[in-house]
Write an enzyme that holds these catalytic residues in place. Sequence first.
Site, PDB file in Angstrom:
ATOM      1  N   ASN A 219       1.305   1.408  49.775  1.00 44.65           N
ATOM      2  CA  ASN A 219       2.250   0.292  49.910  1.00 44.65           C
ATOM      3  C   ASN A 219       1.637  -0.755  50.839  1.00 44.65           C
ATOM      4  OD1 ASN A 219       3.061   0.805  52.759  1.00 44.65           O
ATOM      5  ND2 ASN A 219       3.721   2.748  51.892  1.00 44.65           N
ATOM      6  N   ASP A 289       6.873   8.281  49.776  1.00 47.72           N
ATOM      7  CA  ASP A 289       7.827   9.360  49.521  1.00 47.72           C
ATOM      8  C   ASP A 289       7.297  10.368  48.515  1.00 47.72           C
ATOM      9  OD1 ASP A 289       9.822   8.449  51.265  1.00 47.72           O
ATOM     10  OD2 ASP A 289      10.331   6.861  49.847  1.00 47.72           O
TER      11      ASP A 289
HETATM   12  O1  C5P Z   1      14.447   7.408  54.157  1.00 53.89           O
HETATM   13  P1  C5P Z   1      13.452   6.366  54.456  1.00 53.89           P
HETATM   14  O2  C5P Z   1      12.089   6.701  53.956  1.00 53.89           O
HETATM   15  O3  C5P Z   1      13.823   4.972  54.074  1.00 53.89           O
HETATM   16  O4  C5P Z   1      13.403   6.359  56.075  1.00 53.89           O
HETATM   17  C1  C5P Z   1      12.522   5.577  56.757  1.00 53.89           C
HETATM   18  C2  C5P Z   1      12.141   6.247  58.041  1.00 53.89           C
HETATM   19  O5  C5P Z   1      11.708   7.573  57.756  1.00 53.89           O
HETATM   20  C3  C5P Z   1      10.954   5.588  58.717  1.00 53.89           C
HETATM   21  O6  C5P Z   1      11.099   5.733  60.116  1.00 53.89           O
HETATM   22  C4  C5P Z   1       9.769   6.372  58.170  1.00 53.89           C
HETATM   23  O7  C5P Z   1       8.667   6.310  59.068  1.00 53.89           O
HETATM   24  C5  C5P Z   1      10.333   7.762  58.043  1.00 53.89           C
HETATM   25  N1  C5P Z   1       9.785   8.562  56.926  1.00 53.89           N
HETATM   26  C6  C5P Z   1       9.348   9.834  57.155  1.00 53.89           C
HETATM   27  N2  C5P Z   1       8.828  10.592  56.124  1.00 53.89           N
HETATM   28  C7  C5P Z   1       8.790  10.108  54.891  1.00 53.89           C
HETATM   29  C8  C5P Z   1       9.277   8.828  54.614  1.00 53.89           C
HETATM   30  C9  C5P Z   1       9.758   8.056  55.654  1.00 53.89           C
HETATM   31  O8  C5P Z   1       9.403  10.282  58.291  1.00 53.89           O
HETATM   32  N3  C5P Z   1       8.301  10.862  53.911  1.00 53.89           N
END
Ligand code: C5P
Length: 412
Positions: A219, A289
């Site tokens: 990204n 993700d």
């Molecule tokens: O749920 P979402 O990915 O939008 O949440 C964002 C937060 O979660 C950010 O602080 C990001 O660094 C963290 N994150 C994480 N592990 C992932 C994806 C996002 O810790 N796989």
Amino acid sequence: MKKVLPWETFKNILKDKNILIGVTGGIAIYKVLSLVSSLVKEGANLKIIMTPDSQKFVSKMTFTSVGNCEVFTDPFEFEASIPHTTLSSWADVLVIAPATANTIAKIANGFADNLLTMTVLAFQKKKILVPAMNTRMYENPATLENIEKLRKLGWIILEPEEGRLACGDIGKGRYPENEKVLEVIKDCFIEREKVDNLPAIVTAGPTLEWIDTVRYISNPSSGKMGFAIAKELAKRGFEVSLISGPTHLTPYENLKEFVSIETADEMYREVLKRFEKTSLLVMTAAVADFKPAVRQTHKLKKENLEELSIKLVKNPDILKEISKIKKEQIVVGFAAESEDLLKNAKKKLEEKKLDLIVANDISRKDIGFSSDYNEVKFIYSNGKVEEIERSSKEYIAYVIGNKLVDIFNAKL
Ligand code: C5P
């Protein structure tokens, strides 16, 4: 609790500040002209003192024109005033750049044999030294001892950089980037409340999820927000481990460590390794993700392929995993949302047991991801919401740093 400076003040921190520049006779003097020019653009009021030798490199006239200010050279040219005492009480900050071994030796030993050294002796506010010279002169124990002595006497010392010097030698002694000098000058006007060496983890940048040996999914995260937070926390006394995916940025030099990773799995491993002993985790990284279920060990060939499907599987949600083992640590997450910003951010705060979530709207082109600017909302675990107007990522990092120090100082 220190009140945060408003964005308007932070942005114009050098406006109308009185800055005295002491220029000595080293070849890096030509770089100081550009520093002076930047200070003029920042709206600072300048006065400059040149040592006699420095005028053999660059004329007084050049500094007068670039700085649009008075340039002083001779303590005896004024019949009616005493320049060293008036200059030393006029300035808020004194910067000696470049500082030669000779001037450093003189000021370390209290000499007052020219207008600059006389003024230094009478100066009682913040003083910055930017040494720049040949490596052998710099590494001479006499010079190093003099610099150490000045550090102990309260001078802010900017370490010279390593590289190719004007004489052709390679080593330590180069004048640092002016951007760095400017930042140190600005920091003289930004008071920061601090903590006492608390360990902190900051994650930054994107992650790369490999499809084969040459292709990946990623990204456009630039890493700017995370790098700015890591720097800000280091300035506030945290011992920062910055764990980052690939970016074009140079980490701040006073971090405890910089850990470079590529994948979400690697980031998770590095965070986990340090989490138990940390006081703070700030997850700024844009972690992918999903990752390809299989990482091919050869480059996929396009021949005979009209379509290609890649099966993706979920990456670990680092924050969710961390929430299961979290004890006293303060954990901050980021939420990049394109719709229902507040609702989604609040949900994440609860799901991931965060103390604070910093939410920004990624549907806007003028903030976020690769931009130098951001506009965020802070959402706390007690439901409180605070908005920070559109401002630089450095400013947002400064506000976050201030909040975190408050949280830790309230806990102690
Ligand atoms: O749920 P979402 O990915 O939008 O949440 C964002 C937060 O979660 C950010 O602080 C990001 O660094 C963290 N994150 C994480 N592990 C992932 C994806 C996002 O810790 N796989």
